[in-house]
Write a protein that holds these residues in place. Sequence first.
Motif, short mmCIF file in Angstrom:
data_model
loop_
_atom_site.label_atom_id
_atom_site.label_comp_id
_atom_site.label_asym_id
_atom_site.label_seq_id
_atom_site.Cartn_x
_atom_site.Cartn_y
_atom_site.Cartn_z
N LYS A 298 0.82 -1.20 0.00
CA LYS A 298 0.00 0.00 0.00
C LYS A 298 0.86 1.26 0.00
N ALA A 299 1.97 1.23 0.72
CA ALA A 299 2.87 2.40 0.76
C ALA A 299 3.40 2.72 -0.64
N GLY A 300 3.82 1.69 -1.37
CA GLY A 300 4.29 1.89 -2.74
C GLY A 300 3.19 2.43 -3.64
N LEU B 105 10.41 16.10 -8.49
CA LEU B 105 9.59 15.69 -7.34
C LEU B 105 10.23 14.46 -6.69
N ILE B 106 10.43 14.50 -5.39
CA ILE B 106 11.04 13.37 -4.68
C ILE B 106 10.09 12.90 -3.58
N VAL B 107 9.79 11.60 -3.61
CA VAL B 107 8.91 11.00 -2.60
C VAL B 107 9.62 9.83 -1.94
N GLY B 108 9.53 9.75 -0.62
CA GLY B 108 10.11 8.63 0.12
C GLY B 108 9.07 7.95 0.98
N ILE B 109 9.54 6.98 1.76
CA ILE B 109 8.67 6.25 2.70
C ILE B 109 9.39 6.16 4.04
N ASP B 110 8.71 6.45 5.11
CA ASP B 110 9.10 6.25 6.51
C ASP B 110 8.54 7.34 7.40
N GLY B 111 8.75 8.62 7.01
CA GLY B 111 8.21 9.72 7.81
C GLY B 111 9.04 10.07 9.03
N GLY B 112 10.38 10.01 8.89
CA GLY B 112 11.27 10.41 9.98
C GLY B 112 11.39 11.92 10.09
N ALA C 88 6.92 14.67 -0.73
CA ALA C 88 6.08 13.93 0.22
C ALA C 88 6.86 12.76 0.82
N THR C 89 6.35 12.26 1.94
CA THR C 89 6.82 10.99 2.49
C THR C 89 5.59 10.21 2.96
N ILE C 90 5.63 8.90 2.77
CA ILE C 90 4.58 8.03 3.29
C ILE C 90 5.05 7.61 4.68
N ALA C 91 4.43 8.18 5.71
CA ALA C 91 4.91 7.99 7.08
C ALA C 91 4.46 6.66 7.65
N GLN C 92 5.45 5.93 8.18
CA GLN C 92 5.16 4.75 8.98
C GLN C 92 5.27 5.17 10.45
N GLN C 93 5.10 4.23 11.33
CA GLN C 93 5.20 4.54 12.76
C GLN C 93 6.12 3.52 13.44
N PRO C 94 7.44 3.66 13.24
CA PRO C 94 8.36 2.66 13.77
C PRO C 94 8.34 2.56 15.30
N LYS D 54 -1.60 -13.28 13.87
CA LYS D 54 -0.45 -13.68 13.06
C LYS D 54 0.17 -12.47 12.36
N SER D 55 -0.67 -11.52 12.01
CA SER D 55 -0.19 -10.31 11.33
C SER D 55 -0.89 -9.08 11.91
N ILE D 56 -0.08 -8.07 12.26
CA ILE D 56 -0.63 -6.84 12.85
C ILE D 56 -0.22 -5.65 12.00
N PRO D 57 -1.17 -5.00 11.33
CA PRO D 57 -0.83 -3.85 10.48
C PRO D 57 -0.70 -2.55 11.28
N VAL D 58 0.19 -1.69 10.82
CA VAL D 58 0.36 -0.37 11.44
C VAL D 58 0.03 0.68 10.37
N ASP D 59 -0.78 1.65 10.73
CA ASP D 59 -1.30 2.63 9.76
C ASP D 59 -0.22 3.46 9.08
N LEU D 60 -0.52 3.87 7.83
CA LEU D 60 0.33 4.74 7.02
C LEU D 60 -0.33 6.11 6.89
N LYS D 61 0.50 7.15 6.63
CA LYS D 61 -0.04 8.49 6.47
C LYS D 61 0.78 9.26 5.43
N LEU D 62 0.11 9.87 4.47
CA LEU D 62 0.81 10.68 3.47
C LEU D 62 1.08 12.06 4.06
N ILE D 63 2.36 12.44 4.09
CA ILE D 63 2.74 13.76 4.62
C ILE D 63 3.23 14.64 3.46
#
Length: 263
Positions: A102-104, A203-210, A224-230, A252-261
């Motif tokens: 989904k992040a990609g 335009l530069i886009v990353g993923i993590d949200g640090g 933009a960055t697609i923010a995760q919540q490490p 078995k699997s626990i998802p953590v929400d993403l956010k477009l910043i």
Amino acid sequence: MVLSTLDNPYFVTMRNGAQKQADKAGYTLIVENSGNDAAKERSNVEDLLQQGISALIINPTDSDAVGNSIKLANAKNIPVITVDRAAKSGDVACFIASDNVKAGKMAAEFLAKKLGNKGNIVELSGTPGASATNDRGKGFKDEIATITGIKVVANQSANFDRQKGLDVMQNIMQSTPAFDAVFAQNDEMALGAVKALAGKKVLIVGIDGGADSEKAVKDGTMAATIAQQPDVMGSLAIDNAGKVMNKQTVAKSIPVDLKLITK
């Protein structure tokens, strides 16, 4: 807790989230750094198993290679939780991560909209073999494939590393002079690309949200960055490690929400 690296602020934040929750719960947390080396990862796991740990949290360097380390823990009946990256073999009680596909996809949708569904994109991919690399790449590629006016003109690995992101971006600039955007599969590579492309309208886009990437978005050097919540991942890893140690059932699997910043 065995982390793929502590050179990346993302994993430092994950460790801090885990440590905070471990302190709160009264657990002793031992953290090992694999330095992005699968052999070191295995050595770390072997050392921890000799210390008599009650649970193993592992952030794999490589989704294939980590299976051997997990099987060592399985043989000693030590429950294993994977974080951020999945394992392709071994018995894992729980996998905690953002939806990397989904992040990609979110990155592709954002760039398509900004480019008006027309243009050339360069992709900086992560560590070969890591599930995050495969999943973020798949989400991005599948979405881009639905847009006829957009083309990925170069795709090279920069191992989720800022300096390598800079070096690879400089090489791509020489061989592929015409492109409108960069999708980096994490913020460290995106920030390396920012440095390489200083002054250019790309335009530069990353993923993590640090913190560094959020500042870059605010400053306008990243789109933009697609923010995760490490920190949340680290905290959830401790919570679920406690549950499996106490023979409680966990998902078995626990998802953590993403956010477009964006700016």
